[in-house]
Write a protein that holds these residues in place. Structure first.
Motif, mmCIF file in Angstrom:
data_model
loop_
_atom_site.group_PDB
_atom_site.id
_atom_site.type_symbol
_atom_site.label_atom_id
_atom_site.label_comp_id
_atom_site.label_asym_id
_atom_site.label_seq_id
_atom_site.Cartn_x
_atom_site.Cartn_y
_atom_site.Cartn_z
ATOM 1 N N TRP A 17 0.832 -1.197 0.000
ATOM 2 C CA TRP A 17 0.000 0.000 0.000
ATOM 3 C C TRP A 17 0.869 1.250 0.000
ATOM 4 N N ILE A 18 0.356 2.314 -0.589
ATOM 5 C CA ILE A 18 1.079 3.567 -0.675
ATOM 6 C C ILE A 18 1.063 4.262 0.682
ATOM 7 N N ARG A 19 2.144 4.963 1.013
ATOM 8 C CA ARG A 19 2.226 5.650 2.293
ATOM 9 C C ARG A 19 1.425 6.941 2.260
ATOM 10 N N LEU A 20 0.732 7.236 3.369
ATOM 11 C CA LEU A 20 -0.022 8.480 3.470
ATOM 12 C C LEU A 20 0.909 9.675 3.411
ATOM 13 N N ARG A 21 2.097 9.560 4.006
ATOM 14 C CA ARG A 21 3.050 10.680 4.012
ATOM 15 C C ARG A 21 3.450 11.070 2.592
ATOM 16 N N THR A 22 3.502 10.092 1.698
ATOM 17 C CA THR A 22 3.850 10.418 0.313
ATOM 18 C C THR A 22 2.797 11.315 -0.318
ATOM 19 N N LEU A 23 1.524 10.975 -0.139
ATOM 20 C CA LEU A 23 0.446 11.795 -0.702
ATOM 21 C C LEU A 23 0.373 13.149 -0.004
ATOM 22 N N ILE A 24 0.672 13.190 1.302
ATOM 23 C CA ILE A 24 0.686 14.472 2.010
ATOM 24 C C ILE A 24 1.762 15.387 1.444
ATOM 25 N N LEU A 25 2.945 14.832 1.190
ATOM 26 C CA LEU A 25 4.029 15.640 0.612
ATOM 27 C C LEU A 25 3.659 16.152 -0.769
ATOM 28 N N PHE A 70 -1.773 14.991 11.816
ATOM 29 C CA PHE A 70 -1.894 14.894 13.277
ATOM 30 C C PHE A 70 -2.755 13.714 13.717
ATOM 31 N N LEU A 71 -3.607 13.222 12.849
ATOM 32 C CA LEU A 71 -4.496 12.131 13.240
ATOM 33 C C LEU A 71 -3.870 10.764 13.021
ATOM 34 N N PHE A 72 -3.066 10.619 11.964
ATOM 35 C CA PHE A 72 -2.506 9.310 11.605
ATOM 36 C C PHE A 72 -1.008 9.285 11.877
ATOM 37 N N PRO A 73 -0.454 8.122 12.192
ATOM 38 C CA PRO A 73 1.003 8.016 12.400
ATOM 39 C C PRO A 73 1.762 8.202 11.094
ATOM 40 N N GLU A 74 3.049 8.457 11.224
ATOM 41 C CA GLU A 74 3.867 8.718 10.036
ATOM 42 C C GLU A 74 3.994 7.491 9.141
ATOM 43 N N ASN A 75 3.927 6.311 9.723
ATOM 44 C CA ASN A 75 4.082 5.084 8.921
ATOM 45 C C ASN A 75 2.752 4.547 8.423
#
Length: 462
Positions: A17-25, A70-75
């Motif tokens: 699965w794709i990381r949320l941090r990638t889409l946030i960036l 702030f709601l989800f962890p970095e990983n």
């Protein structure tokens, strides 16, 4: 409820699965670009934009990013549905900005390609189809329904309808082409990655078996002398204790158990390869070792050793490297699987090269896939025959890929071909009529060094 609503996507859930941090960036980069474009259009080009709505749309992205951070962890890794909803939000936000800033007269409408391309690169095909269809729908709506761009004096920016239609068509074609292209490339990269992982696992397994065999061989060698001493001493005790039946039975038991230990170590030691003398073998012996698991499967496996003119008639001694044994074993297995009755393993050598050919009397490689043999996960293989032809597994090309990768790693050059024309009738076809796999090594890559068998055996580190 979201998962239930998009149940048709559940089957496409991927393990990577794709990381949320990638889409946030990526969203932060989009926000910075949108703010820059709005500011330049307002301050430099004096365009009359609905700034309130524009900043509202950008603010929605900022709030969504802060909420996610702030709601989800970095990983945090997104599932297929979560990634679709995230990209759908970005697509809707961008389409809203395009709608209030001139529709397709706004050149930044081209950026609707970004969410589709991300989906095609990281998510399943059905997810990309859904997102691409929504993107085409939103772009089409923006072509007919939008707020026109106006200058500060009130004049509207008008673009000829032909240019606007061409821009719409370019975006639609871009969505289709880039989506398909990105998905295809990503699939090939993932397939290659999975196949290389399988290759590494196969080689690691073969290496572990080799190391285990080395431990057993060393144990058999080191324990041979003490076991022989125990047997000798027990035999002497039996001679001296003939008048003591109670102790004689104990001496016989010691001798029998020593013999049993010897037999166990002998059986286990047959796979040993860590002895310096066992790290190398004649070419024919190595080929027979590779073919041994498939010798009793109801097909004849015939070996032929041939020295070319001008070379020594003696078989070359080669290194028993795990990748060579495992690679040849996979090729022989493939030949046995698809042969009718016979497989030929030919070895030919000169002073410079060693050539191994594996030939079967089956149907041969299909013409439509012969150019792709060795690629991982080739599904259109010689499996048109009934499943009974290959009961062990349903091949996907991975075995040939592993064999090709391992043998090329050892310095071999592989070629795949058919022995005869596949359109000949059964009566016209010769005995060796099936597939031919040829591996050619330079003698320097395959031959064992002359001094390899000299010196003491290496201590095995546990």
């Amino acid at each position: 409820m979201v998962t239930a609503s998009f149940g048709f996507l559940a089957a496409g859930t991927r393990s990577n699965w794709i990381r949320l941090r990638t889409l946030i960036l990526l969203r932060w980069m989009a926000i910075a670009g949108q703010l820059t474009a709005i500011t330049v259009a307002d301050r430099v080009y004096d365009l009359d934009l609905p700034l309130g709505l524009c900043y509202l749309a950008v603010g929605a992205s900022i709030i969504a990013n802060l909420f996610s951070m702030f709601l989800f962890p970095e990983n945090k890794r997104l599932t297929e549905v979560e990634a679709l909803m995230t990209l759908m939000f970005d697509l809707s936000q961008l389409s809203f900005l395009v709608f209030i800033t001139g529709g397709l007269t706004n050149p930044f409408a081209l950026l609707v390609l970004a969410p589709v391309t991300i989906s095609a690169s990281a998510l399943a095909l059905r997810t990309t189809v859904v997102l691409g269809a929504v993107a085409i729908l939103l772009v089409t709506m923006a072509a007919f329904f939008h707020w026109p761009l106006r200058f500060e004096g009130g004049g509207a920016l008008e673009v000829p309808w032909l240019f606007e239609f061409g821009f719409w068509l370019a975006i639609v074609v871009g969505i289709l082409f880039l989506g398909l292209y990105s998905h295809r490339v990503a699939m090939e990269i993932r397939s290659m990655s999975d196949a290389l992982l399988a290759t590494q696992m196969a080689l690691a397994r073969e290496q572990k078996l080799t190391d285990l065999g080395g431990v057993v061989a060393a144990a058999a060698h080191e324990l041979g002398t003490p076991l022989a001493t125990i047997k000798l001493v027990s035999a002497e005790l039996m001679d001296e204790l003939r008048d003591r039946p109670d102790l004689l039975e104990d001496a016989k038991l010691i001798r029998d158990q020593a013999d049993r230990c010897r037999d166990i170590l002998r059986d286990m030691g047959r796979v040993g390869k860590d002895d310096l003398h066992l790290r190398q073998a004649p070419l024919g012996a190595a080929l027979r070792e590779a073919a041994e698991p498939h010798m009793a499967r109801g097909k004849a496996v015939l070996f032929q050793m041939l020295a070319s003119d001008g070379s020594s008639a003696r078989q070359p001694t080669i290194l028993r490297r795990p990748e060579i044994i495992h690679g040849l074993r996979n090729l022989i297995q493939n030949a046995v699987d698809f042969s009718r009755s016979t497989v030929w393993v030919e070895a030919e050598w000169t002073d410079r090269t060693v050539t191994v050919r594996i030939i079967d009397d089956g149907e041969g490689f299909p013409p439509n896939v012969i150019g792709r043999i060795g690629d991982p996960f080739v599904r259109a293989r010689r499996s048109d025959a009934p499943p009974s032809r290959r009961p062990e597994y349903e091949g996907m090309g991975l075995g040939l890929f592993i064999a090709k990768t391992l043998l090329e790693r050892s310095g071999a050059e592989l070629t795949f071909a058919n022995a005869t024309d596949p359109f000949l009738t059964p009566e016209e076809r010769p005995e060796r009529c099936g597939a031919v796999v040829e591996a050619v090594w330079a003698m320097t890559d395959l031959a064992a060094p002359a001094n390899l068998s000299h010196g003491a055996n290496q201590r095995i580190e546990m």
